[in-house]
Design a protein around this motif. Structure first.
Motif, PDB file in Angstrom:
ATOM      1  N   GLU A 201       0.841  -1.201   0.000  1.00 13.06           N
ATOM      2  CA  GLU A 201       0.000   0.000   0.000  1.00 13.06           C
ATOM      3  C   GLU A 201       0.882   1.259   0.000  1.00 13.06           C
ATOM      4  O   GLU A 201       1.777   1.413   0.821  1.00 13.06           O
ATOM      5  CB  GLU A 201      -0.904   0.008   1.237  1.00 13.06           C
ATOM      6  CG  GLU A 201      -1.921   1.131   1.224  1.00 13.06           C
ATOM      7  CD  GLU A 201      -2.865   1.059   2.407  1.00 13.06           C
ATOM      8  OE1 GLU A 201      -3.663   1.987   2.567  1.00 13.06           O
ATOM      9  OE2 GLU A 201      -2.795   0.066   3.176  1.00 13.06           O
ATOM     10  N   GLY A 202       0.597   2.149  -0.967  1.00  9.37           N
ATOM     11  CA  GLY A 202       1.454   3.333  -1.110  1.00  9.37           C
ATOM     12  C   GLY A 202       2.661   3.057  -1.977  1.00  9.37           C
ATOM     13  O   GLY A 202       3.613   3.831  -1.991  1.00  9.37           O
ATOM     14  N   GLY A 203       2.634   1.959  -2.738  1.00  7.20           N
ATOM     15  CA  GLY A 203       3.734   1.607  -3.628  1.00  7.20           C
ATOM     16  C   GLY A 203       3.294   0.532  -4.594  1.00  7.20           C
ATOM     17  O   GLY A 203       2.113   0.198  -4.688  1.00  7.20           O
ATOM     18  N   GLU A 204       4.256  -0.045  -5.317  1.00  9.74           N
ATOM     19  CA  GLU A 204       3.884  -1.027  -6.345  1.00  9.74           C
ATOM     20  C   GLU A 204       5.046  -1.975  -6.620  1.00  9.74           C
ATOM     21  O   GLU A 204       6.206  -1.557  -6.701  1.00  9.74           O
ATOM     22  CB  GLU A 204       3.507  -0.286  -7.635  1.00  9.74           C
ATOM     23  CG  GLU A 204       3.048  -1.177  -8.770  1.00  9.74           C
ATOM     24  CD  GLU A 204       2.672  -0.393 -10.023  1.00  9.74           C
ATOM     25  OE1 GLU A 204       2.171  -1.009 -10.986  1.00  9.74           O
ATOM     26  OE2 GLU A 204       2.883   0.844 -10.042  1.00  9.74           O
ATOM     27  N   ILE A 205       4.736  -3.269  -6.725  1.00 10.25           N
ATOM     28  CA  ILE A 205       5.677  -4.238  -7.270  1.00 10.25           C
ATOM     29  C   ILE A 205       5.410  -4.273  -8.770  1.00 10.25           C
ATOM     30  O   ILE A 205       4.329  -4.673  -9.214  1.00 10.25           O
ATOM     31  CB  ILE A 205       5.470  -5.646  -6.680  1.00 10.25           C
ATOM     32  CG1 ILE A 205       5.637  -5.634  -5.156  1.00 10.25           C
ATOM     33  CG2 ILE A 205       6.443  -6.639  -7.309  1.00 10.25           C
ATOM     34  CD1 ILE A 205       5.282  -6.958  -4.491  1.00 10.25           C
TER      35      ILE A 205
END
Length: 570
Positions: A201-205
């Motif tokens: 949450e608040g980012g991305e793979i």
């Protein structure tokens, strides 16, 4: 006109008083071009220093009267002296660690990055972590054949490092790149990604078309692998800090705003100060990533150093990502990635809570915001906090927005109205503008990107810096970008949105007096005036008059902090 005449008369009186008192200077700087950043007296021929402070300024004939038997005479040999440069937003330990890890800042292609890792693997033992920072895919002169969502994939990297986990942070600090070994240790694979969503949450793979992780992790998702990187030892941390201090002095930086650190760093700086090794004046922002740390400091209040060497008075909040990894939080979707708006990396309720507690306990708040949505949200939270404390002068609080790169036109005037300091890094315009237009489109770029003049015309203070190690720490490329609005290669000839360029006087002020203002120290430093600290930067060329491109070839020949020559070029 009367104010200027009055100031000159007062200056003459002060010089005469110093001469008549019988006191002699510890040192005198003369025979150069001296820019004071003092509107009433912009240039002088000589400066006298006593006990680390400026004793007198004026003509050589006047100041030479303060020479005594023990006065050190510093012949500038026609060079240029300015107030000491103030780095208003950078990361001290990052600067130091960059010298101890793989420095990928100047890598021009993915293949070159892979080569550097392969060289490091040859020197490492199996299982050792290979770490580094500085890569930026949008600055590569040649892109890999296979890219996913604008990023390279880990295949080539993993081929050269099968037995060593590799973790390479993006230049912006808002993404990282892992090899297969590092992802294996973190349990990241096609099947595990969904189960890791709570940590993302608040980012991305970043995943390929088959759902496989590409090795790129943006924003908060980076912690999935990053938390496995072995912790630094205190011995190595002190080595990194000393190297960073030395780098500051080599580059003419006399003061440094550290953009978000914890108690370990604060304690380390205090030890350096006690041991006489802290030769750069430090203004430390407490990291907002540690709520417990903030609660402890709310109770005891700011630490304002009477020696002006190490002050802790502000709080750094990280509220969105960077434009390069498309993490900056936007009001409208990315032009080159429809449906994507970037990331809110900190709940906005936290900005409200911290702002209110900071006002009650005497702290300044410095919020990272790159995208126009993040900037608006933070301005809204600041305003609400000010309104909750109507008896506190909002203009005196000097809350800051760090970067303030991409703004909605509707929000620009609010910086001046609330006296929000725009802590910007001109070098980002030079490095990012050629590809930033792909992210935002022409309309958003023209209206609100890197709008230094619009902000200053609103009444806001704009201070300057580099965000090192995101960019090299050297202030001169940033000074150059401030006045030219060009890349370091001189493109385009007329500059990007040239109406927003600073004058040289504005650029110098942004790196000196405005930097001092941003840390409440404008009465102590930032200009060459009687009674202020004798912090000076001496350049081998006149950066105020030479052709723009010559600025990039200019070198610091001497750095002075508190009257002490702390760096001298060979």
């Amino acid at each position: 006109m009367r104010r200027v005449a009055g100031a000159l008369l007062l200056l003459t009186i002060l010089v005469l008083q110093a001469c008549n008192s019988g006191e002699k200077a510890d040192s005198i700087f003369y025979n150069g071009t001296i820019y004071t950043v003092d509107d009433s007296n912009p240039q002088v021929e000589a400066v006298a220093v006593k006990n680390g402070m400026i004793m007198a300024t004026g003509s050589k004939a006047e100041i030479i009267k303060l020479q005594g038997d023990d006065t050190e005479m510093v012949d500038l040999q026609g060079q240029t002296m300015t107030p000491g440069f103030i780095e208003s937003h950078a990361h001290m330990m990052g600067v130091g660690y960059n010298k101890l890890e793989l420095d990928l800042m100047y890598v021009k292609t993915y293949d070159e990055l892979v080569e550097k890792v392969a060289e490091a693997v040859e020197k490492a033992q199996p299982g050792d972590w290979i770490t580094g920072r500085g890569w930026h895919q949008d600055k590569w002169i040649e892109k890999p054949d296979h890219m996913v969502k604008g990023f390279q994939t880990h295949d080539k990297l993993s081929e050269v490092s099968p037995n060593n986990p590799v973790w390479l942070r993006h230049a912006s600090g808002h993404a990282a790149f892992a090899n297969a070994k590092a992802m294996e240790l973190a349990g990241v694979n096609n099947l595990s990604i969904e189960s890791l969503q709570g940590e993302v949450e608040g980012g991305e793979i970043i995943k390929d078309e088959l759902g496989n992780p590409t090795g790129v992790f943006t924003e908060r998702a980076a912690s999935i692998v990053g938390k496995l990187v072995p912790a630094e030892t205190e011995e190595r941390a002190e080595q990194a800090l000393q190297m960073a201090i030395d780098e500051c002095l080599r580059l003419g930086i006399t003061s440094f705003h550290d953009a978000g650190s914890g108690q370990d760093f604060i304690d380390r700086l205090q030890r350096f100060k006690d041991q006489g090794k802290l030769k750069v004046r430090m203004y430390t922002m407490l990291t907002g990533r540690s709520p417990q740390l903030l609660e402890e400091w709310y109770k005891k209040g700011p630490m304002i150093d009477p020696d002006h060497l190490h002050t802790v008075r502000s709080i750094k909040l990280n509220c969105d990502g960077a434009l390069g990894p498309r993490g900056a939080w936007l009001l409208e979707e990315y032009t080159d990635r429809p449906g994507h708006y970037g990331h809110e990396t900190l709940p906005m309720e936290t900005v409200t809570e911290v702002s209110e507690k900071a006002l009650a306990s005497g702290f300044q708040v410095c919020s990272h915001a790159i995208g126009d949505r993040a900037n608006r949200e933070i301005l809204d939270r600041y305003e609400a906090a000010f309104n909750k404390y109507p008896n506190i002068d909002r203009r005196a609080q000097r809350f800051r927005i760090e970067h303030a790169q991409h703004l909605s036109e509707e929000d620009i005037a609010r910086f001046g109205e609330m006296n929000i300091v725009a802590a910007m890094q001109a070098i980002h315009m030079s490095s990012d503008r050629p590809w930033a237009i792909d992210r935002l489109g022409e309309e958003r770029i023209v209206e609100g990107a890197y709008v230094w003049q619009k902000l200053m015309q609103s009444g806001a203070v704009v201070c300057n810096g580099t965000d090192a190690p995101v960019e090299p720490l050297d202030p001169l490329p940033s000074f150059y970008a401030s006045i030219s609005r060009k890349t370091l290669e001189g493109f385009p000839e007329e500059g990007f949105e040239a109406d927003q360029a600073m004058t040289r006087a504005q650029a110098l002020k942004s790196y000196t007096l405005d930097g001092a203002y941003a840390e409440f120290e404008e009465d102590f430093k930032g200009s060459i005036e009687v009674g202020k600290a004798a912090d000076f930067t001496i350049f081998n060329k006149n950066i105020m008059t030479i052709p723009e491109q010559e600025i990039l070839k200019t070198k610091v020949s001497m750095t002075v902090v508190g009257g002490e020559i702390v760096y001298k070029a060979d």
